[in-house]
Scaffold this motif. Structure first.
Motif, PDB file in Angstrom:
ATOM      1  N   GLU A 481     -10.707  26.136   7.228  1.00 44.45           N
ATOM      2  CA  GLU A 481      -9.663  27.160   7.232  1.00 44.45           C
ATOM      3  C   GLU A 481     -10.019  28.338   8.130  1.00 44.45           C
ATOM      4  OE1 GLU A 481      -8.974  28.236   3.202  1.00 44.45           O
ATOM      5  OE2 GLU A 481      -8.309  26.233   2.590  1.00 44.45           O
ATOM      6  N   HIS A 482     -11.302  28.458   8.511  1.00 45.02           N
ATOM      7  CA  HIS A 482     -11.722  29.542   9.397  1.00 45.02           C
ATOM      8  C   HIS A 482     -11.316  29.206  10.828  1.00 45.02           C
ATOM      9  CE1 HIS A 482     -14.188  32.462  11.532  1.00 45.02           C
ATOM     10  NE2 HIS A 482     -14.414  33.082  10.366  1.00 45.02           N
ATOM     11  N   GLU A 483     -10.731  30.146  11.518  1.00 46.63           N
ATOM     12  CA  GLU A 483     -10.183  29.874  12.844  1.00 46.63           C
ATOM     13  C   GLU A 483     -11.237  29.471  13.872  1.00 46.63           C
ATOM     14  OE1 GLU A 483      -8.344  33.407  14.260  1.00 46.63           O
ATOM     15  OE2 GLU A 483     -10.218  34.544  14.416  1.00 46.63           O
ATOM     16  N   ALA A 484     -12.493  29.805  13.637  1.00 48.77           N
ATOM     17  CA  ALA A 484     -13.536  29.493  14.616  1.00 48.77           C
ATOM     18  C   ALA A 484     -14.140  28.105  14.432  1.00 48.77           C
ATOM     19  CB  ALA A 484     -14.650  30.535  14.558  1.00 48.77           C
ATOM     20  N   VAL A 485     -13.887  27.473  13.293  1.00 49.54           N
ATOM     21  CA  VAL A 485     -14.559  26.217  12.959  1.00 49.54           C
ATOM     22  C   VAL A 485     -13.807  25.033  13.550  1.00 49.54           C
ATOM     23  CG1 VAL A 485     -15.245  24.672  11.092  1.00 49.54           C
ATOM     24  CG2 VAL A 485     -15.642  27.142  10.901  1.00 49.54           C
ATOM     25  N   PRO A 510     -13.740  26.057  21.142  1.00 52.73           N
ATOM     26  CA  PRO A 510     -14.012  26.737  22.418  1.00 52.73           C
ATOM     27  C   PRO A 510     -13.461  28.161  22.421  1.00 52.73           C
ATOM     28  CG  PRO A 510     -13.208  24.509  22.806  1.00 52.73           C
ATOM     29  CD  PRO A 510     -13.039  24.775  21.339  1.00 52.73           C
ATOM     30  N   GLY A 511     -14.269  29.100  22.887  1.00 52.83           N
ATOM     31  CA  GLY A 511     -13.835  30.483  22.996  1.00 52.83           C
ATOM     32  C   GLY A 511     -13.938  31.289  21.718  1.00 52.83           C
ATOM     33  N   HIS A 512     -14.483  30.697  20.668  1.00 52.15           N
ATOM     34  CA  HIS A 512     -14.614  31.402  19.394  1.00 52.15           C
ATOM     35  C   HIS A 512     -16.092  31.626  19.069  1.00 52.15           C
ATOM     36  CE1 HIS A 512     -10.473  30.011  19.022  1.00 52.15           C
ATOM     37  NE2 HIS A 512     -10.300  30.866  18.025  1.00 52.15           N
ATOM     38  N   GLU A 513     -16.354  32.722  18.383  1.00 50.71           N
ATOM     39  CA  GLU A 513     -17.706  33.029  17.940  1.00 50.71           C
ATOM     40  C   GLU A 513     -17.673  33.466  16.478  1.00 50.71           C
ATOM     41  OE1 GLU A 513     -19.605  35.905  20.383  1.00 50.71           O
ATOM     42  OE2 GLU A 513     -19.501  34.711  22.218  1.00 50.71           O
ATOM     43  N   VAL A 514     -18.705  33.090  15.746  1.00 48.05           N
ATOM     44  CA  VAL A 514     -18.851  33.508  14.366  1.00 48.05           C
ATOM     45  C   VAL A 514     -20.310  33.318  13.987  1.00 48.05           C
ATOM     46  CG1 VAL A 514     -18.351  31.232  13.363  1.00 48.05           C
ATOM     47  CG2 VAL A 514     -17.869  33.308  12.032  1.00 48.05           C
ATOM     48  N   THR A 515     -20.821  34.158  13.103  1.00 46.25           N
ATOM     49  CA  THR A 515     -22.213  34.037  12.665  1.00 46.25           C
ATOM     50  C   THR A 515     -22.285  33.220  11.376  1.00 46.25           C
ATOM     51  OG1 THR A 515     -22.169  36.004  11.274  1.00 46.25           O
ATOM     52  CG2 THR A 515     -22.688  36.302  13.635  1.00 46.25           C
ATOM     53  N   PRO A 516     -23.454  32.638  11.100  1.00 46.29           N
ATOM     54  CA  PRO A 516     -23.615  31.944   9.821  1.00 46.29           C
ATOM     55  C   PRO A 516     -23.308  32.841   8.627  1.00 46.29           C
ATOM     56  CG  PRO A 516     -25.411  31.360  11.295  1.00 46.29           C
ATOM     57  CD  PRO A 516     -24.642  32.459  11.969  1.00 46.29           C
ATOM     58  N   ALA A 521     -19.903  34.271   3.917  1.00 49.04           N
ATOM     59  CA  ALA A 521     -19.044  35.241   3.226  1.00 49.04           C
ATOM     60  C   ALA A 521     -17.608  34.728   3.113  1.00 49.04           C
ATOM     61  CB  ALA A 521     -19.079  36.574   3.972  1.00 49.04           C
ATOM     62  N   PHE A 522     -17.131  34.059   4.165  1.00 55.52           N
ATOM     63  CA  PHE A 522     -15.776  33.500   4.171  1.00 55.52           C
ATOM     64  C   PHE A 522     -15.619  32.485   3.049  1.00 55.52           C
ATOM     65  CE2 PHE A 522     -12.769  30.220   5.541  1.00 55.52           C
ATOM     66  CZ  PHE A 522     -11.662  30.983   5.883  1.00 55.52           C
ATOM     67  N   ALA A 523     -16.591  31.573   2.916  1.00 56.90           N
ATOM     68  CA  ALA A 523     -16.506  30.544   1.881  1.00 56.90           C
ATOM     69  C   ALA A 523     -16.701  31.139   0.492  1.00 56.90           C
ATOM     70  CB  ALA A 523     -17.551  29.458   2.137  1.00 56.90           C
ATOM     71  N   LYS A 524     -17.600  32.108   0.385  1.00 61.28           N
ATOM     72  CA  LYS A 524     -17.898  32.723  -0.914  1.00 61.28           C
ATOM     73  C   LYS A 524     -16.655  33.350  -1.521  1.00 61.28           C
ATOM     74  CE  LYS A 524     -21.011  36.102  -3.085  1.00 61.28           C
ATOM     75  NZ  LYS A 524     -22.110  37.072  -2.846  1.00 61.28           N
ATOM     76  N   GLY A 525     -15.803  33.893  -0.679  1.00 63.00           N
ATOM     77  CA  GLY A 525     -14.600  34.537  -1.183  1.00 63.00           C
ATOM     78  C   GLY A 525     -13.491  33.574  -1.555  1.00 63.00           C
ATOM     79  N   ARG A 526     -13.733  32.276  -1.369  1.00 64.99           N
ATOM     80  CA  ARG A 526     -12.660  31.300  -1.575  1.00 64.99           C
ATOM     81  C   ARG A 526     -13.007  30.184  -2.548  1.00 64.99           C
ATOM     82  NH1 ARG A 526     -12.051  33.744   3.099  1.00 64.99           N
ATOM     83  NH2 ARG A 526      -9.955  33.972   4.021  1.00 64.99           N
ATOM     84  N   MET A 527     -14.198  30.218  -3.130  1.00 64.88           N
ATOM     85  CA  MET A 527     -14.560  29.154  -4.054  1.00 64.88           C
ATOM     86  C   MET A 527     -15.570  29.635  -5.084  1.00 64.88           C
ATOM     87  SD  MET A 527     -16.415  26.853  -1.094  1.00 64.88           S
ATOM     88  CE  MET A 527     -15.969  25.383  -1.954  1.00 64.88           C
ATOM     89  N   ALA A 528     -15.770  28.794  -6.096  1.00 66.38           N
ATOM     90  CA  ALA A 528     -16.682  29.147  -7.186  1.00 66.38           C
ATOM     91  C   ALA A 528     -18.075  29.442  -6.646  1.00 66.38           C
ATOM     92  CB  ALA A 528     -16.743  28.008  -8.194  1.00 66.38           C
ATOM     93  N   ALA A 529     -18.803  30.291  -7.374  1.00 62.84           N
ATOM     94  CA  ALA A 529     -20.093  30.771  -6.900  1.00 62.84           C
ATOM     95  C   ALA A 529     -21.101  29.643  -6.677  1.00 62.84           C
ATOM     96  CB  ALA A 529     -20.660  31.795  -7.885  1.00 62.84           C
ATOM     97  N   TYR A 530     -21.029  28.562  -7.474  1.00 61.42           N
ATOM     98  CA  TYR A 530     -22.014  27.493  -7.322  1.00 61.42           C
ATOM     99  C   TYR A 530     -21.686  26.555  -6.153  1.00 61.42           C
ATOM    100  CZ  TYR A 530     -18.686  24.372  -9.750  1.00 61.42           C
ATOM    101  OH  TYR A 530     -17.587  23.640 -10.110  1.00 61.42           O
ATOM    102  N   LYS A 531     -20.481  26.705  -5.557  1.00 62.70           N
ATOM    103  CA  LYS A 531     -20.053  25.769  -4.517  1.00 62.70           C
ATOM    104  C   LYS A 531     -20.288  26.257  -3.085  1.00 62.70           C
ATOM    105  CE  LYS A 531     -16.271  23.682  -7.203  1.00 62.70           C
ATOM    106  NZ  LYS A 531     -14.808  23.456  -7.236  1.00 62.70           N
ATOM    107  N   TYR A 532     -20.179  27.545  -2.857  1.00 63.31           N
ATOM    108  CA  TYR A 532     -20.178  27.991  -1.462  1.00 63.31           C
ATOM    109  C   TYR A 532     -21.550  27.758  -0.817  1.00 63.31           C
ATOM    110  CZ  TYR A 532     -22.680  32.391  -2.518  1.00 63.31           C
ATOM    111  OH  TYR A 532     -23.623  33.323  -2.889  1.00 63.31           O
TER     112      TYR A 532
END
Length: 562
Positions: A481-485, A510-516, A521-532
């Protein structure tokens, strides 16, 4: 049938397809012969600027079959096809059948150890391969296998364009210049065809239960095993494709799936034989070349891994007009994030239908009907792989083998005319995987109340994080769901506190940048704490099999060495 006694899925056929079909043919060779009889001068194969009619393929395969018999191939003998998506694969396949043999598909990405394993396991006595693959790989191992005859050919045959994106530096290697181990004869396919031109092998009509192919499992969870895809299996699923996807002689089949893979064998070759639709081939997948093939030959139908569709979305210059002819699109072989299907439709105006099957089921068992949109499970975000197609019984079973109620997660078990008899030379593995003739797939999923099936993940890929079960597929769908992935693959890695923790490997658009850290943080805000994912590593490319399946085993090995 317990919970499935009155399955509601039959009511979901938008086009009114029956639940069962009566295939026109019971063997794959008869399908080919009928196409030759009905339209001998119609195009069978487009290959860059070259083309072959059905009459051409018939004559060439007759000559090669006669040559194989002259070389000593016996009924049921095995011939290995170690080739890319070139016309010689189709010619060789038909020739093997005409000679009464069994074709063995070998991944052209395989290296020495893998090639030697498959040649020995299958007992192949003849190897048909590209000149470069023989020189660089097979020449060093055939001496330790049953192979006594090697037939070499070139990707430069049957076309004159020699696209530099694929063929830069490619030169012909005469058979006489190739290494020939003791007891092995190396011959050139073109010379062989000239020598046996006009020869006709004795007529052969395979029985439905005769093995047409040995198609090896991808080996993502262990050593590859040769699934015995029968002539009846192939004829049934080719006809199922024809009816489910509405394919006829006015269609053009886009052969982007690897021909050595069961999808390419059935959805490309066998379907083209049955329907008399031309098959477009272009050696191997390179995004720019693949896009040019669409523009030149205007295909209407394809089955491809989602990674192919992702690559085409990111190919410079690709437009909705390019895909205007592609009205019948299906994707299988790897999980499909709903966000990717939506993005492809926004960009090109074409919906990608989901489809599901295995090597052991001779391609599909489930598919989304043409014109229908796959539902998305609200709880997991998983896109349905479709409904069971013709004559197929799909069950969800628990660890004890007992059928589970609707909505409960368990292993998918399949029975039907497409399920193979077992694994070549492996009775114990066959008994384990096919109890009572029903394939236990190793895929975990469930069926909803309307009969749609959903894949959760492979049983062996489940992550146990501090006692909580995490399915990689669910985490991957969130990352997509992240635009850079561009692509994502999730595995479990050892953790001193949780036992296992979740690690994600991603590649970027191509043309996108994002840090680990941003992705965590993106995944943490969208799923249960044990999953991200607690760990994210960015790669240029996610390792995959040739059919597009993520190689999680390789990623786990990489993580262990880190």
């Amino acid at each position: 049938m317990g919970a499935y006694a009155d399955r509601p899925w039959t009511s979901n056929y938008e086009a009114g397809q029956p639940a069962t079909i009566s295939p026109r043919f019971t063997d794959a060779l008869s399908m080919f012969r009928a196409g030759v009889d009905e339209d001998p001068d119609g195009v069978a194969i487009h290959y860059f600027d070259g083309s072959l009619t059905r009459r051409d393929v018939d004559g060439l395969s007759d000559a090669l079959a006669a040559a194989l018999l002259d070389a000593g191939l016996e009924p049921g003998g095995r011939v290995a096809l170690y080739l890319q998506n070139v016309p010689q694969f189709v010619i060789g396949l038909v020739a093997v059948w005409k000679a009464g043999g069994i074709a063995v598909s070998v991944n052209p990405m395989n290296r020495e150890r893998e090639v030697e394993l498959l040649l020995n396991d299958s007992g192949s006595t003849v190897l048909l391969t590209l000149e470069s693959l023989y020189r660089d790989v097979a020449a060093s191992v055939v001496g330790g296998t049953p192979v006594h005859t090697v037939v070499t050919t070139s990707e430069l045959e049957y076309q004159s364009r020699n696209d530099p994106r694929l063929f830069a530096g490619v030169e012909r290697i005469p058979a006489k210049e190739q290494t020939a181990p003791d007891g092995v004869t190396v011959v050139d396919m073109a010379e062989l065809l000239d020598r046996f031109r006009g020869a006709t092998p004795p007529p052969v009509t395979p029985a439905p239960g005769d093995t047409a192919m040995l198609t090896y499992t991808s080996g993502t969870t262990g050593p590859p095993k040769g699934a015995m895809n029968g002539h009846g299996n192939m004829a049934f699923n080719a006809d199922a494709f024809r009816q489910w996807c509405s394919i006829g002689p006015d269609d053009v089949i886009y052969g982007v799936a690897p021909l050595f893979h069961i999808t390419g064998l059935v959805a490309d070759i066998a379907l083209a034989m049955l329907t008399r639709a031309p098959l477009v081939l272009f050696h191997r997948f390179e995004p720019g070349v693949a896009l040019d093939a669409i523009r030149e030959h205007r295909p209407t139908f394809t089955v491809a891994s989602i990674t192919v569709f992702i690559a085409l979305m990111n190919t410079e210059g690709a437009t909705a007009e390019d895909f205007s002819s592609m009205t019948k699109l299906w994707s299988g072989g790897a999980p499909i994030p709903p966000s990717t299907v939506e993005a492809f439709e926004r960009q090109f105006g074409r919906y990608v239908h989901n489809i599901y099957g295995l090597t052991e089921t001779t391609s599909p068992t489930h598919a989304v009907p043409r014109g229908a949109a796959a539902p998305v499970d609200e709880a997991s975000g998983a896109l349905s792989v479709g409904l069971p197609w013709f004559d197929t019984v799909a069950r969800i079973v628990g660890d004890d083998g007992q059928e589970l109620p609707v909505g409960e997660i368990g292993e998918i078990a399949i029975s039907g005319p497409q399920v193979v008899a077992g694994y070549w030379g492996k009775p114990e593995e066959t008994a384990t995987a096919f109890p009572g003739g029903e394939l236990h797939t190793g895929d975990v999923g469930y069926m909803d109340a309307q009969g749609w099936f959903y894949i959760v993940d492979r049983k062996k890929d489940q992550i146990n994080a501090g006692g909580y079960k995490v399915w990689p597929r669910e985490v991957e769908d969130v990352l997509y769901e992240h635009e850079a992935v561009r692509e994502a693959a999730v595995v479990g890695v050892p953790d001193t506190y949780r036992g296992e923790t979740v690690k994600a490997f991603v590649s970027l658009r191509p043309g996108h940048e994002v840090t680990p850290e941003e992705l965590i943080a993106f995944a943490k805000g969208r799923m249960a704490a044990y999953k991200y994912p607690r760990l994210v590593e960015i790669l240029d490319e996610i390792p995959k099999t040739a059919s597009g399946k993520l190689l999680r085993r390789e990623l786990r090995d990489r993580a262990a060495k880190a």
